[in-house]
Design a protein around this motif. Structure first.
Motif, short mmCIF file in Angstrom:
data_model
loop_
_atom_site.label_atom_id
_atom_site.label_comp_id
_atom_site.label_asym_id
_atom_site.label_seq_id
_atom_site.Cartn_x
_atom_site.Cartn_y
_atom_site.Cartn_z
N LEU A 333 0.84 -1.19 0.00
CA LEU A 333 0.00 0.00 0.00
C LEU A 333 0.88 1.24 0.00
CD1 LEU A 333 -2.67 -1.04 2.67
CD2 LEU A 333 -2.94 -1.04 0.18
N GLN A 334 0.58 2.15 -0.92
CA GLN A 334 1.37 3.37 -1.02
C GLN A 334 0.43 4.58 -1.04
OE1 GLN A 334 4.18 3.36 -4.26
NE2 GLN A 334 5.54 4.73 -3.17
N TYR A 335 0.61 5.44 -0.07
CA TYR A 335 -0.21 6.64 0.05
C TYR A 335 0.53 7.62 0.95
CZ TYR A 335 -4.36 9.55 0.95
OH TYR A 335 -5.25 10.59 1.05
N GLY A 336 0.24 8.90 0.81
CA GLY A 336 0.98 9.91 1.55
C GLY A 336 0.62 10.05 3.01
N GLU A 337 -0.36 9.27 3.47
CA GLU A 337 -0.77 9.33 4.87
C GLU A 337 -0.53 7.98 5.55
OE1 GLU A 337 -1.92 11.96 6.47
OE2 GLU A 337 -2.07 13.34 4.76
N ASN A 338 -0.37 8.02 6.86
CA ASN A 338 -0.17 6.79 7.62
C ASN A 338 -1.45 5.97 7.69
OD1 ASN A 338 2.55 7.25 8.22
ND2 ASN A 338 2.00 8.53 9.98
N ILE A 339 -1.26 4.68 7.85
CA ILE A 339 -2.40 3.77 8.07
C ILE A 339 -2.68 3.71 9.56
CG2 ILE A 339 -3.20 1.39 7.89
CD1 ILE A 339 -1.37 1.13 5.41
N GLU A 340 -3.92 4.01 9.92
CA GLU A 340 -4.28 3.96 11.34
C GLU A 340 -4.66 2.55 11.76
OE1 GLU A 340 -7.17 6.97 12.29
OE2 GLU A 340 -5.55 8.43 12.61
N ASP A 341 -5.47 1.88 10.96
CA ASP A 341 -5.82 0.50 11.29
C ASP A 341 -6.50 -0.16 10.09
OD1 ASP A 341 -8.77 0.83 11.40
OD2 ASP A 341 -8.33 2.06 13.16
N PHE A 342 -6.67 -1.49 10.22
CA PHE A 342 -7.40 -2.30 9.25
C PHE A 342 -8.68 -2.82 9.90
CE2 PHE A 342 -3.00 -2.85 7.78
CZ PHE A 342 -3.13 -2.62 6.42
N GLU A 343 -9.71 -2.93 9.10
CA GLU A 343 -10.94 -3.58 9.55
C GLU A 343 -11.23 -4.72 8.57
OE1 GLU A 343 -15.68 -2.50 10.31
OE2 GLU A 343 -14.30 -1.00 9.49
N VAL A 344 -11.34 -5.94 9.07
CA VAL A 344 -11.58 -7.11 8.24
C VAL A 344 -12.99 -7.60 8.47
CG1 VAL A 344 -10.90 -9.49 7.76
CG2 VAL A 344 -9.14 -7.77 8.23
N GLU A 345 -13.72 -7.79 7.38
CA GLU A 345 -15.09 -8.32 7.45
C GLU A 345 -15.22 -9.47 6.45
OE1 GLU A 345 -18.05 -4.76 7.94
OE2 GLU A 345 -16.34 -4.09 6.74
N PRO A 346 -15.77 -10.62 6.88
CA PRO A 346 -16.17 -10.98 8.24
C PRO A 346 -14.94 -11.01 9.18
CG PRO A 346 -17.06 -12.53 6.63
CD PRO A 346 -16.05 -11.71 5.91
N GLU A 347 -15.20 -10.77 10.42
CA GLU A 347 -14.12 -10.72 11.40
C GLU A 347 -13.36 -12.05 11.41
OE1 GLU A 347 -13.45 -9.79 16.19
OE2 GLU A 347 -15.45 -9.67 15.28
N ARG A 374 -15.97 -14.56 0.39
CA ARG A 374 -15.66 -13.14 0.19
C ARG A 374 -15.26 -12.47 1.50
NH1 ARG A 374 -21.04 -10.85 -2.23
NH2 ARG A 374 -20.08 -8.92 -1.43
N SER A 375 -14.30 -11.58 1.42
CA SER A 375 -13.93 -10.79 2.59
C SER A 375 -13.52 -9.40 2.14
CB SER A 375 -12.80 -11.46 3.38
OG SER A 375 -11.65 -11.60 2.57
N ARG A 376 -13.68 -8.45 3.05
CA ARG A 376 -13.40 -7.05 2.74
C ARG A 376 -12.44 -6.48 3.77
NH1 ARG A 376 -18.61 -4.96 2.56
NH2 ARG A 376 -18.65 -4.58 4.80
N VAL A 377 -11.40 -5.84 3.28
CA VAL A 377 -10.46 -5.13 4.14
C VAL A 377 -10.70 -3.64 3.98
CG1 VAL A 377 -8.03 -4.66 4.65
CG2 VAL A 377 -8.73 -6.95 3.92
N THR A 378 -10.98 -2.96 5.06
CA THR A 378 -11.09 -1.50 5.03
C THR A 378 -9.84 -0.90 5.66
OG1 THR A 378 -13.50 -1.61 5.23
CG2 THR A 378 -12.46 0.52 5.67
N VAL A 379 -9.12 -0.13 4.88
CA VAL A 379 -7.90 0.53 5.34
C VAL A 379 -8.28 1.95 5.76
CG1 VAL A 379 -5.51 1.11 4.81
CG2 VAL A 379 -6.64 -0.79 3.61
N HIS A 380 -8.03 2.27 7.02
CA HIS A 380 -8.31 3.61 7.55
C HIS A 380 -7.02 4.40 7.58
CE1 HIS A 380 -12.41 2.55 8.93
NE2 HIS A 380 -11.88 1.36 9.20
N TYR A 381 -6.98 5.49 6.80
CA TYR A 381 -5.79 6.35 6.76
C TYR A 381 -5.96 7.52 7.72
CZ TYR A 381 -4.46 3.75 2.55
OH TYR A 381 -4.11 2.77 1.66
N ALA A 382 -4.86 8.13 8.07
CA ALA A 382 -4.85 9.18 9.08
C ALA A 382 -5.67 10.40 8.67
CB ALA A 382 -3.41 9.59 9.39
N ASP A 383 -5.79 10.65 7.38
CA ASP A 383 -6.55 11.83 6.93
C ASP A 383 -8.04 11.54 6.81
OD1 ASP A 383 -6.50 10.15 4.78
OD2 ASP A 383 -5.78 11.64 3.33
N GLY A 384 -8.47 10.36 7.26
CA GLY A 384 -9.88 10.01 7.20
C GLY A 384 -10.29 9.24 5.96
N LEU A 385 -9.41 9.13 4.97
CA LEU A 385 -9.74 8.38 3.76
C LEU A 385 -9.87 6.89 4.08
CD1 LEU A 385 -8.27 8.90 0.25
CD2 LEU A 385 -8.24 6.61 1.21
#
Length: 897
Positions: A333-347, A374-385
């Motif tokens: 993953l490459q982006y100008g903001e830090n990654i705050e956390d991951f959310e995996v669904e289903p847990e 199927r599973s979904r990873v939500t990446v939460h970046y520091a800028d809210g994206l």
């Protein structure tokens, strides 16, 4: 009239004629509607950075979007504007909403239903054009809607400004901007379509999402649509309310949805969506903007670079986003903001572990699948994206393939004595929703063991043996070949000997015993062939399935001991050759096109040469060269029975490459890359475009983008073949492996192989019918391999294996089902086993030394046959048919190259 035609012209020509008639009828009905866009009042043409933007004066909808670099090309269907200037036909610049006031029900609003001249607003600064859209929206809408075209940071932006003009809160339950680009192929030749039309593919990845709009020839310039403000790519909805006739020449339009809760609660109720549906509350007087940015790219390969320039997240998954449970995948993953956390669904579905940062700043993670599906990873970046990455976790490939074969040769094994159509024994089509074999269908081929939709299951069963042979399954298939394939599906005598019928099931109630046909099946359609129609051998697309069956059995008989017992290997190889020749003799019209699975003919030729069957080899090669020379003469040499197709490219590339027609091979490859995207979503990554085969091979019958239909597996063949010639091109490996694993992504936990997965958000599940899946599995079976490469930034990467670096030496444990092919990119070394399996490969980059570890022998495989490309070292083993013959032992065997 239809019955008359059905008996006298090829059925697909009839189908195209009927569909063209239907389309013309729809167009005529549209044309009869009054024009509402006031085109006679003219247009405004505006310089917009890399684009020339053309707007209809009265509506300010987009009449043309032209890249400055290619001024004659239009991304939109502006060439049909004079026909599509009616109410309810959508244009770029329209907006769809579902709104409700608390306590009330959802209500739809759209700018397309009833056109009226919009009120132009004054412009200044960076605003190119603006309008109040009230005149084209119902009077009771509780919002003010204004639309702006503007320049921002050098790019064109389309922005909608929504203001709550009511005294109550308003919930925006659905907001969609229709993506109206020119994918209408109706009436176009292949040359015209490649010059004028586009395909578009969505990355439904929330704030990191985008839409890529690509020219058919794959050479760009292409368009990238990005979220600018509050336009999270939450859902991708087909705009079925647009009356433009959808057919094999028009997939339909879709809209980019920033909110979808209102649909999730109604039309899509009970369906697990790609992203969590949202809505937005607007307080009285509150203003909210929704905007998209339009960016030009040189082509699909430049997309990551453009995303970085636009300060958007860039993701790369290895080996992709279809994730076998025994694979230690990587995610960068490459982006100008830090990654705050991951959310995996289903847990708990995935395990994600940080592994460091690359030299370019990409953050590296190891991803392991823990829960099937199927599973979904939500990446939460520091800028809210928020970015969502979509995985499909499957069993280890070896287990997937084993389950697939077991299901085919038990649940789908048809051995009903006295079957009036002589289909017993066979592997027959299957309805997974009803949990029953399909012995009758209004489409004759589905129950008739031929064409793709009927041959798919037995083809899959045969191809499974190439990857993972099983004695009991092979014995059943021997019966199928002797009792059903040869002599029933394929003519065994007379002038049509070796000809392949379109179906062995047919509809002639007056000649069959009472009760033969189910009264609940509608046999009143063109697809219910009579016996004469079913016996027709003129459709070339049926021949590769049969040739592949013989070729696989030849390989098993030739390279295994005692596995095949009903015929010697010579019989099978000759049957394969005779079937290939018969295709051109008995089905010359369609044989001029590339065939799905046509790679098998090249494989047969190579084996004829290995066996020194010189006369047969020369004959087959000359016949295939005649076809390839025809393709060489065409600008776009991959036509088919359809006006545009995505399956002929496979064979066209393979023969063009074989005969050294490099220019046509490149043209074909570029076209493939135009419709096989690379993106962080298992459903679209490597998914070859196909949108009409649910009509012919599916249970839920409709025009719809199919997720990993057989085109994914087949088109991965030329992509990975080309990669082995150009191992520096990592993009090809990502595309090809996406298609390769896509080919097995839809197989269920218990082994059922469906026609494809439904992409409409109202469905999002596999189709209920086995259909033509076997063709896709052919692509997996002949193409599955482990690829090892080193990227300058991301280090050592393995596709189809788990890579470990120890003291700068590389060890890769294979995870593919067949474990019989390895490509070591730094050495351009292609290693294949005709029998036997690899367990591991060890590589010393400094010395170039390669060590192979082969698995122990089994009852039918006492010897491994290793082909090792262009190695210069002579190995201490006897050579046979160009391969090293390596005796196997009760334990593993090491071979040093």
């Amino acid at each position: 009239m239809i019955k008359f035609l059905k008996n006298r012209i090829p059925v697909v020509l009839l189908l195209l004629t009927l569909q063209a008639t239907i389309a013309q009828d729809y167009w005529s009905r549209i044309t009869k509607r009054p024009s509402v866009l006031a085109l006679e009042e003219g247009f405004n043409t505006i310089d917009a950075g890399d684009f020339r933007l053309k707007l209809v004066k009265s509506s300010q909808t987009v009449a043309g979007l032209f890249p400055v670099s290619v001024p004659e090309f239009d991304f939109t269907p502006g060439d049909r504007l004079a026909v599509r200037d009616k109410d309810s036909l959508f244009h770029l610049g329209d907006l769809n909403l579902r709104l409700r006031i608390p306590g009330e029900t959802w209500k739809n609003y759209t700018t397309a239903t009833k056109r009226s001249a919009v009120e132009a607003l004054e412009t200044s600064g960076n605003i190119l054009a603006a309008a109040d859209l009230a005149n084209t929206l119902p009077d009771d809408i509780p919002l003010s809607v204004k639309r702006y075209y503007e320049m921002k940071d050098g790019s064109l932006v389309m922005r909608f400004e929504l203001t709550n003009t009511s005294a109550s809160d308003v919930e925006i339950g659905a907001l969609g901007i229709p993506m109206i680009f020119n994918n209408i192929l109706e009436g176009k030749s292949l040359d015209e379509a490649h010059a004028q039309n586009v395909f578009f593919d969505p990355y439904i990845g929330k704030d990191a999402g985008y839409l890529e709009v690509k020219r058919l020839h794959g050479n760009g310039p292409d368009l990238l649509v990005l979220p600018e403000e509050n336009m999270s790519f939450e859902a991708y909805r087909p705009v079925l309310e647009d009356p433009t006739p959808r057919s094999i020449v028009f997939e339909g339009f879709h809209e980019w949805m920033a909110h979808s809760k209102a649909y999730a609660e109604t039309d899509w109720e009970g369906v697990e969506q790609w992203n969590r549906p949202t809505s937005q509350i607007l307080r009285p007087g509150e203003i909210r903007n929704y905007a998209l940015r339009f960016v030009l790219t040189d082509g699909v390969r430049q997309k990551p670079e453009v995303l970085r320039e636009e300060k958007r997240p860039v993701a790369m998954g290895v080996p992709g986003y279809v994730l076998p449970m025994d694979v230690h995948a990587l995610l960068f993953l490459q982006y100008g903001e830090n990654i705050e956390d991951f959310e995996v669904e289903p847990e708990g579905a995935l395990k994600i572990e940080r592994e460091g940062t690359t030299a370019s700043g990409a953050k590296k993670f190891r991803v392991t699948g823990k829960r099937w599906g199927r599973s979904r990873v939500t990446v939460h970046y520091a800028d809210g994206l928020e970015q969502t990455i979509h995985y499909n976790v499957i069993k280890p490939e070896e287990e997937v393939v084993k389950d697939f074969g077991h299901f085919l040769l038990t649940e789908q094994w048809f051995d009903e004595k006295g079957d009036p159509f002589h289909r017993n024994p066979s592997v027959i089509s299957y309805d997974y929703e009803e949990k029953r074999q399909v012995t009758q269908d209004s489409r004759a081929w589905i129950a008739g063991l031929s064409d793709e939709g009927g041959a798919g299951s037995w083809l899959g069963a045969v191809m499974k043996q190439l990857v993972q042979p099983d004695k009991e399954e092979v014995e059943k298939l021997q019966r199928f070949i002797d009792e059903t394939l040869w002599g029933t599906i394929q003519h065994s005598e007379g002038p049509q000997k070796y000809g392949v019928k379109k179906s062995v099931f047919y509809y002639e109630p007056e000649k069959m015993p009472a009760g033969t046909y189910d009264k609940n099946v509608n046999y009143g359609t063109w697809a219910a062939w009579d016996k004469k129609g079913a016996d027709d051998v003129g459709r070339s697309y049926n021949y590769p399935h049969v040739a592949a069956a013989y070729w696989v059995m030849y390989r098993l008989a030739r390279y295994r001991d005692g596995l095949v017992t009903n015929h010697p290997w010579e019989w099978y190889l000759e049957q394969a050759y005779r079937t290939a020749v018969a295709m051109q003799k008995l089905a010359p019209h369609y044989a001029q096109f590339g065939q799905m699975e046509g790679t098998v003919f090249l494989n047969i030729l190579k084996d004829l040469k290995r066996e020194n069957y010189s006369t047969m080899a020369a004959d087959l090669e000359n016949r295939m060269k005649e076809r390839a020379l025809h393709w060489k003469s065409l600008n776009y040499p991959f036509g088919s029975e359809m006006p545009w197709d995505s399956t002929g490219q496979e064979e066209v590339y393979m023969w063009s490459d074989y005969f050294g027609f490099d220019e046509k091979a490149a043209v074909t490859l570029n076209a493939i890359l135009a419709y096989m995207p690379v993106m962080p979503h298992w459903a679209y990554n490597g998914n070859a475009r196909r949108y009409w085969d649910f009509l012919y091979g599916g249970k839920l019958s409709r025009i719809e983008r199919q997720i990993h239909h057989y085109g994914s597996g087949l088109n991965a063949i030329p992509v990975l073949t080309h990669y082995r010639k150009h191992p520096e091109d990592l993009y090809l490996l990502k595309v090809g492996y996406g298609g390769l694993l896509g080919a097995i992504s839809n197989i269920t936990e218990d082994g059922f192989g469906p026609a494809a997965f439904h992409s409409f958000p109202s469905t999002l599940k596999i189709d209920g019918l086995s259909g033509d899946y076997g063709s896709g599995f052919f692509g997996y079976a002949v193409n599955s391999a482990t690829y090892i490469t080193r990227d300058e930034d991301k280090g050592w990467l393995a596709f189809g294996g788990n890579c470990t670096v120890k003291d700068e030496k590389i060890e890769v444990q294979l995870t593919t089902a067949g474990k019989n092919k390895i490509y070591l990119a730094p050495e351009k070394l292609w290693l294949t086993l005709d029998a036997g399996t690899f367990k591991q490969i060890n590589y010393n980059p400094q010395s170039g030394e390669v060590e192979l570890i082969l698995n122990a022998k089994d009852k039918y495989t006492p010897v491994a046959y290793l082909s090792a490309g262009s190695i210069t070292k002579k190995l201490p083993y006897e050579k046979e048919r160009g391969a090293y013959k390596i005796p196997l032992k009760k334990k593993t065997v090491k071979v040093k190259l």
